[in-house]
Structures are given as structure tokens and as C-alpha cells.
Design an enzyme around this catalytic site. Structure first.
Site, mmCIF file in Angstrom:
data_model
loop_
_atom_site.group_PDB
_atom_site.id
_atom_site.type_symbol
_atom_site.label_atom_id
_atom_site.label_comp_id
_atom_site.label_asym_id
_atom_site.label_seq_id
_atom_site.Cartn_x
_atom_site.Cartn_y
_atom_site.Cartn_z
ATOM 1 N N HIS B 213 0.808 -1.225 0.000
ATOM 2 C CA HIS B 213 0.000 0.000 0.000
ATOM 3 C C HIS B 213 0.839 1.271 0.000
ATOM 4 O O HIS B 213 0.320 2.365 -0.195
ATOM 5 C CB HIS B 213 -0.986 -0.028 1.184
ATOM 6 C CG HIS B 213 -2.167 -0.920 0.928
ATOM 7 N ND1 HIS B 213 -3.473 -0.516 1.111
ATOM 8 C CD2 HIS B 213 -2.239 -2.176 0.450
ATOM 9 C CE1 HIS B 213 -4.293 -1.512 0.785
ATOM 10 N NE2 HIS B 213 -3.562 -2.526 0.383
ATOM 11 N N SER B 217 -0.340 -1.250 -6.237
ATOM 12 C CA SER B 217 -0.012 -2.372 -7.102
ATOM 13 C C SER B 217 0.770 -1.924 -8.315
ATOM 14 O O SER B 217 0.565 -0.814 -8.819
ATOM 15 C CB SER B 217 -1.300 -3.049 -7.582
ATOM 16 O OG SER B 217 -1.965 -3.659 -6.506
ATOM 17 N N ASP B 242 -12.242 -9.329 -7.299
ATOM 18 C CA ASP B 242 -11.673 -10.372 -6.438
ATOM 19 C C ASP B 242 -12.736 -11.401 -6.059
ATOM 20 O O ASP B 242 -12.446 -12.587 -5.934
ATOM 21 C CB ASP B 242 -11.064 -9.762 -5.167
ATOM 22 C CG ASP B 242 -9.674 -9.200 -5.428
ATOM 23 O OD1 ASP B 242 -9.131 -9.468 -6.525
ATOM 24 O OD2 ASP B 242 -9.137 -8.493 -4.565
ATOM 25 N N GLU B 285 5.817 -33.880 -1.377
ATOM 26 C CA GLU B 285 4.617 -33.334 -1.993
ATOM 27 C C GLU B 285 4.992 -32.625 -3.293
ATOM 28 O O GLU B 285 6.118 -32.140 -3.438
ATOM 29 C CB GLU B 285 3.954 -32.342 -1.024
ATOM 30 C CG GLU B 285 3.324 -33.012 0.175
ATOM 31 C CD GLU B 285 1.970 -33.608 -0.150
ATOM 32 O OE1 GLU B 285 1.939 -34.692 -0.756
ATOM 33 O OE2 GLU B 285 0.947 -33.005 0.203
#
Lengths: 258, 417
Positions: B213, B217, B242, B285
Site C-alpha cells: 500500500h 499495485s 476479487d 509433496e
């Protein structure tokens, strides 16, 4: 354009899934693929087959293999009613105690009891089977790659060993077992079980039934999971469509300016 | 005194004493965001929501889990069979880990493609790499908890890596294990750390957001916001976007949870841990496979460990390795090419990590490992010398595609002013 990119992401993610499949596949032996009633999207267990499978387990497998994670009460999911469950459980003598005098005692099984194991401990199981441990079957379908097809094939894979393979004492030749030499003697023979519902007990029938039963034991939540899944996915698709058009509407003034 | 900002007098009263509403209004409502963000910018919020999902399901799972070598496996099966909707909680948590990595890897490659790590966002990027490291530690320890065969043997293999450290290696491994093998003390400490590390991640995520912030962005064009005309308020424009992204993501996630819950897992982990029986292939994994491939590609144990950690460490210094001042690949034709080669290289490493370390796979792993480091250490620093970048637009709201129209639009912009 942006939507195209979004599709790219989804394809990207699906590729990850395919990757998962590559990792999961370990063994080189191919098993015949069978269409199981439980392996489709809307799949469920064939209850009659699973009940017959339970009979096969009880009369054949349970001599050596325990199912320590499953309780008699769980069999209600296969369509047994409470009285039947009590009768099934009561067939087994369960060790309990200590009682008020500090003594261990046996009593008839209750539906809340876990399946009675054939051996008191792992060492006893090994000692009785020439050092080979008969694995617990509660999770066997989930614990083997392509579990259902593997087990179904394995149960029918006993053959005369080819001439070039020497089968040691206490071992048996099975074309679907990794290494081909298995310590478990052939468990299923034609009419090895007399089915209560009168179904002809062929080897294939018994292998299919016991696999269905063990698939249920591995994933007792499967039917509920898939049913809930269909509802959730339908909801989410509708929600996605609604949020997409809300987004279009909110962004319209910005998009039109450009 | 400042005049009341909120219509509700209670809100105003509180905000005067604790400016939480001003803060939220500033950071979530007004927060100016470039108006040209594409769907790849959804993955930050998706990662945050996945983290929260993991924490919530994890807390409920921990209420039903027993961290003891004799009970861990059975307590997980009790969750699967007897706890109300326990199977749902566990499958969400289990698949959530995989989806968390899918989302975060896409988020990272987004950053690479659009040069989001460049000035003034270096610390934002570094905090992100730190989150990745913490995630890996958390995921690794979480995988040990069900105490299946892969849990046990994965833990054994990975903790043994530390024995490669000269002189103190063996002592460090004993210290990590709390004994002379992976055993009950190991399981207990892994449970403890698996519980606490996600909250450390939350802390770093908050710092990540503070850093974000500060300058806002980055965007697909990669040029700075020039003024109000280039931005839209975060709400409702990006909250709705979003939300749409989240609903699509959740649909795919739900498909995995409800229909293919064990697709990304390993069947061996449904066999209780047995220190006397080693599985035929010990594989981590899937999200660790590229790093596992790098580890095995180096013939020396210590070297392998150093290169594996180096693969992450190189990301920390990435903002200073890439010397080009142009952020977005859209204007860097050569970088764009090398970016996609890197993507293929990473996928190849993942594939090779799943294969046995023998024959052609070893050679390919070495080539892919060498290329990974070549990309960051050689290509990125040297690229600006030979690359001619395409002309940058004047601003986000001035669409410029061709170089010929560039000059005229700049003129037009100047005349307007």
C-alpha cells in the site's frame, strides 16, 4: 482478451492436476480397469455387492486381516438395520475389562465395537504367517495406487509360476503383485463362499464384492461427499456467473470511457 | 477539529478515538488501484483467503488431533470417520495446502513477468519470498502430522539434509529430532511449529500489505501511476473482481475436495508410519518437487543442499540482479522469451523431481538446475545490454500500441496540459 488469459490460468492449474497423476502412478504393472459404481462423479456403493463383500471378508479375509478402524455400527451404511447390526456384532467375542474385581473378561460384541482383529498384536500376526504381516484392510483401497482395480486384479492374479521363476516355500506366484511373489496364499476359489442372497460365488464375483466392501471401508464418506459436492459446485457456478455479471456492470463506466 | 467523516455518530465517536474506520476507508475503500490490472492480480487476494481457510480448518482439526506416534494416524482417521464433517475439514486442509502453493506460484510468476519486484517494491518482493519460505516449512511439518509412511520417511529424508553441514551437521540433526531418529519428540515439535508458523505468516503478510500500500499495485504495463485518471478506488471495482476470481477459484478447489481429494496426495500416506519398512520411492509433496530435483541433481550432499536453498536465496536478491529499468515483459521482447523458458524449466524440474534419480533423468535434472541459476545470475544482469525495449506508453490511461503513434499522442497530451 482478459478472459482468454484467465482460461490460460485454469489450464495451468489443470496441468498441475495432471502432474499429480504422474506422481501418483508408481508401479509398472497394468491392471484391468473395471467400471466401479463408486468411481464416477455421482458414484455410490452397490449396497448388495458390499454386503456380499462383507460376507467374503468375514468368511475368508478376516482369518488373517484385521479392519481395526471400522466399527460394526458403521455397517449400517451398507443397509443393515439395528437388529442385524447387533446380531453381527454379537457373533464376536470381545476382550473387555478390567471389571470390578480387576479381571479381564470376554463378552459378545456390540455395534459400537471396532472389528475384532484376528491377532492380539502385530508380532502374533507375523509369527502366524511366516514373518509376513497381513496388512490391515481398513484403508487398503486408498493406500494402494489405483486401489480398487489393483485389489480386484490381485485377488484373481494367482497362476502357475512360469518355468523360469522359482517360487520359494511359503510364497505364491501372482501376476499382478509387484515382484510376482506374494506371501498370501490364493484366498478365493469358486464357491468359496455360500452367498446369503443366492448369488453365484464365482471368483470374479467375490473379488468384485470384497473390493466394493473394502472401497466403502476406505472411504465411508464417499456418497455424502459426492452428493454435497454436486450441490456445492452447482451453487458456486451460479455464484460465479452472478459475480461475473455484477463485475461487468460495475466496471462498465470505466470500460466505456476507454 | 476535523469535521465528522461518517454518517453514523457511533462510528464517528469511535473513529475519533481509534481511527480504525478511517484506516479501513483509506486502505480498502478509497485505496487507489491501477485500473488496468488483469486477472493475474487476483492471486494475491486468493492467497490471503487460502491462508485464512487453512488457519480456520487447521484450528478445528487440531481440536481433534493427537500428536503422538501411537495415536496420530488413528486420530486423523477418527476425524475422517467419526467427527461430524471431519472428512470435509481434513480434505479442505489437505487440498488447501496444494492450492495455496498453486496460487502462490502463479502470484510469484506474475511478479516475475511484470517486473513487480523492481524499485520501489524490493522490500515487498523480499517479504513475499520470506512468506514462501515460511509456507514451505509449515507445509513440510504439516505433512508429517498424519504419521503415514510418506510423513515419516519424508521427515527422515529432509531433516537428514542438515547432516550435510560440516562439523556440526550430525548434532544439528539430533537437536532437530529431539532424539536419535524421527520419533515422538519430532512429531510433537512439528505439531507445535505447524500450529504457530501460520500466525508468523499472517504477520509477514501484514507487512507485505503495508509495503504494497506504500506504492500501490504494479500493473500489466509496468509504468507508475501518473494521476487520478489512471486509478479506480479499490471498492467496488476490485472487491467485485476479487469476488468473481474467488468464486471461480473456489469452484475448482471444491471440485478437488469433493471429487478428487487424494489426487495430489500419495497412497503410501494411508499406511501407518513404520520405521522398519522403507517405501520403494520416497517423494515429497508435488510443490517441493522442483527443489527436490535441484537437490538430487548435485552429486555432492552439501552441494545439493546449498543449491536447493540457493534456488530460493537467489529470489531474495532478484531486484538487484535484473538491471533493466523497464518492468513489464510487454516491453521487453527478450526477457519475455527467457521468462517462458524459465517457466518451462521450472515445470521440467518438477517433473524430474518425481522421477527416480537414475539414467537420463539425472542428466536432465543437472541441465535444468544449471539453467535455473543461469537465468537469474547471468541472463538477467546481462540482458539490458543487448535488449532494445519497446517504447513505454506515457500513462496507463493513454493507450499506445505502435511507436509511430507514440510521438503524436505525447504531443496531444502536452497540448492538453
Amino acid at each position: 482478451m482478459k478472459f482468454l488469459k484467465f482460461l490460460v490460468i485454469i489450464i495451468f492449474s489443470i496441468n498441475f492436476f495432471l502432474f499429480g497423476r504422474v506422481f501418483a502412478a508408481g508401479s509398472k504393472i497394468e491392471y484391468p480397469e473395471k467400471n466401479w459404481s463408486f468411481s464416477t462423479i455421482f458414484g455410490s456403493f452397490d449396497k448388495a455387492s458390499a454386503q456380499r463383500g462383507f460376507q467374503v471378508y468375514k468368511e475368508v479375509c478376516a482369518g488373517c486381516h484385521g479392519m481395526r478402524l471400522v466399527s460394526y455400527r458403521n455397517l449400517a451404511a451398507l443397509g443393515y438395520n439395528q437388529d442385524e447390526l447387533k446380531a453381527i456384532a454379537a457373533q464376536f467375542e470381545i476382550n473387555d475389562g478390567p471389571n470390578d474385581e480387576g479381571e479381564m473378561f470376554t463378552r459378545p460384541g456390540r455395534p459400537s465395537d471396532k472389528f475384532l482383529s484376528p491377532y492380539p498384536n502385530d508380532q502374533a500376526a507375523r509369527a502366524a504367517n511366516g514373518g509376513a504381516y497381513p496388512p490391515d484392510l481398513s484403508l487398503i483401497i486408498k493406500a494402494r495406487p489405483n486401489g480398487a482395480n489393483y485389489l480386484h486384479a490381485l485377488l484373481r492374479g494367482y497362476e502357475e509360476a512360469p518355468n523360469n521363476i522359482k517360487v520359494p516355500e511359503g510364497m505364491y506366484y501372482n501376476k499382478y503383485y509387484s515382484g510376482n511373489l506374494i506371501a498370501m496364499p490364493q484366498p478365493l476359489y469358486e464357491d468359496g463362499v455360500e452367498y446369503l442372497d443366492g448369488t453365484k460365488a464365482s471368483k470374479d464375483q467375490m473379488a468384485t464384492d470384497v473390493t466394493t466392501f473394502l472401497a466403502w471401508a476406505s472411504e465411508p464418506e464417499l456418497e455424502e461427499r459426492k452428493q454435497l459436492g454436486v450441490t456445492v459446485i452447482l451453487f458456486l457456478i451460479v455464484f460465479s456467473i452472478l459475480s461475473y455479471f455484477s463485475m461487468r456492470q460495475i466496471w462498465a463506466p470505466i470500460k466505456n470511457k476507454n | 477539529m476535523s469535521k465528522p467523516k461518517f454518517k453514523n455518530p457511533v462510528v464517528n465517536w469511535i473513529d475519533y478515538r481509534l481511527p480504525i474506520f478511517t484506516f479501513m476507508n483509506h486502505e480498502l475503500n478509497e485505496y487507489p488501484t491501477p485500473k488496468n490490472l488483469n486477472y493475474f492480480w487476483n492471486f494475491g487476494s486468493l492467497a490471503g483467503i487460502t491462508l485464512v481457510t487453512m488457519i480456520i480448518t487447521g484450528i478445528v482439526l487440531s481440536m481433534n488431533y493427537t500428536a503422538h506416534v501411537d495415536y496420530a494416524f488413528d486420530s486423523v482417521e477418527r476425524i475422517m470417520r467419526d467427527v461430524n464433517h471431519g472428512w470435509l475439514l481434513r480434505y479442505i486442509h489437505m487440498n488447501g495446502a496444494s492450492f495455496f502453493f498453486i496460487v502462490v506460484y502463479i502470484h510469484i510468476f506474475r511478479g516475475l513477468y511484470y517486473g513487480s519486484y523492481k524499485a520501489p517494491r524490493e522490500i515487498l518482493w523480499i517479504l513475499g519470498v520470506l512468506i514462501l519460505l515460511l509456507m514451505m516449512a509449515t507445509a513440510f511439518m504439516g505433512y508429517v502430522l498424519p504419521w503415514g509412511q510418506m510423513s515419516f520417511w519424508g521427515a527422515t529424508v529432509i531433516t537428514n539434509l542438515f547432516s550435510a553441514i560440516p562439523l556440526v551437521g550430525e548434532s544439528i540433526v539430533t537437536w532437530l529430532w529431539g532424539g536419535f531418529s524421527v520419533d515422538n519428540p519430532t512429531l510433537n515439535r512439528f505439531f507445535s511449529l505447524h500450529f504457530v508458523l501460520p500466525f508468523v505468516i499472517v504477520g509477514v503478510v501484514i507487512l507485505h500489505l503495508v509495503a504494497l500500500h506504500r506504492f500501490g499495485s504494479n500493473n500489466p504495463i509496468g509504468i507508475d501511476v501518473k494521476g487520478k485518471q489512471d486509478t479506480v478506488p479499490f471498492h467496488p471495482y476490485y472487491t467485485i473482481k476479487d469476488l468473481f476470481g474467488l468464486s471461480v477459484f473456489t469452484t475448482i478447489f471444491a471440485a478437488a475436495v469433493f471429487f478428487f481429494p487424494n489426487f495430489m496426495g500419495h497412497p503410501d500416506n494411508y499406511i501407518p508410519a513404520d520405521p522398519m519398512v522403507t517405501p520403494a520411492h520416497i517423494v515429497p509433496e508435488w510443490y517441493f518437487l522442483p527443489f527436490y530435483a535441484i537437490l538430487r541433481a548435485i552429486p555432492d550432499k552439501l552441494g545439493g543442499v546449498l543449491f536447493m536453498f540457493g534456488a530460493i536465496m537467489v529470489l531474495f536478491v532478484l531486484p538487484w540482479l535484473d538491471k533493466s529499468s523497464v518492468r513489464s515483459s510487454q516491453f521487453r521482447p527478450l526477457y519475455k522469451l527467457f521468462f517462458w523458458i524459465l517457466v518451462i524449466d521450472c515445470i521440467a524440474l518438477g517433473y524430474l523431481g518425481a522421477k527416480p534419480a537414475e539414467g537420463i533423468y539425472v542428466i536432465l535434472s543437472r541441465i535444468a538446475t544449471a539453467y535455473y541459476f543461469f537465468h537469474f545470475l547471468i541472463i538477467l544482469p546481462l540482458l539490458p545490454r543487448i535488449e532494445s525495449t519497446r517504447p513505454l506508453p506515457v500513462s496507463i490511461s493513454t493507450p499506445i500500441i505502435t511507436a509511430s503513434s507514440n510521438a503524436s499522442t505525447v504531443m496531444a497530451m502536452r497540448e492538453k496540459k
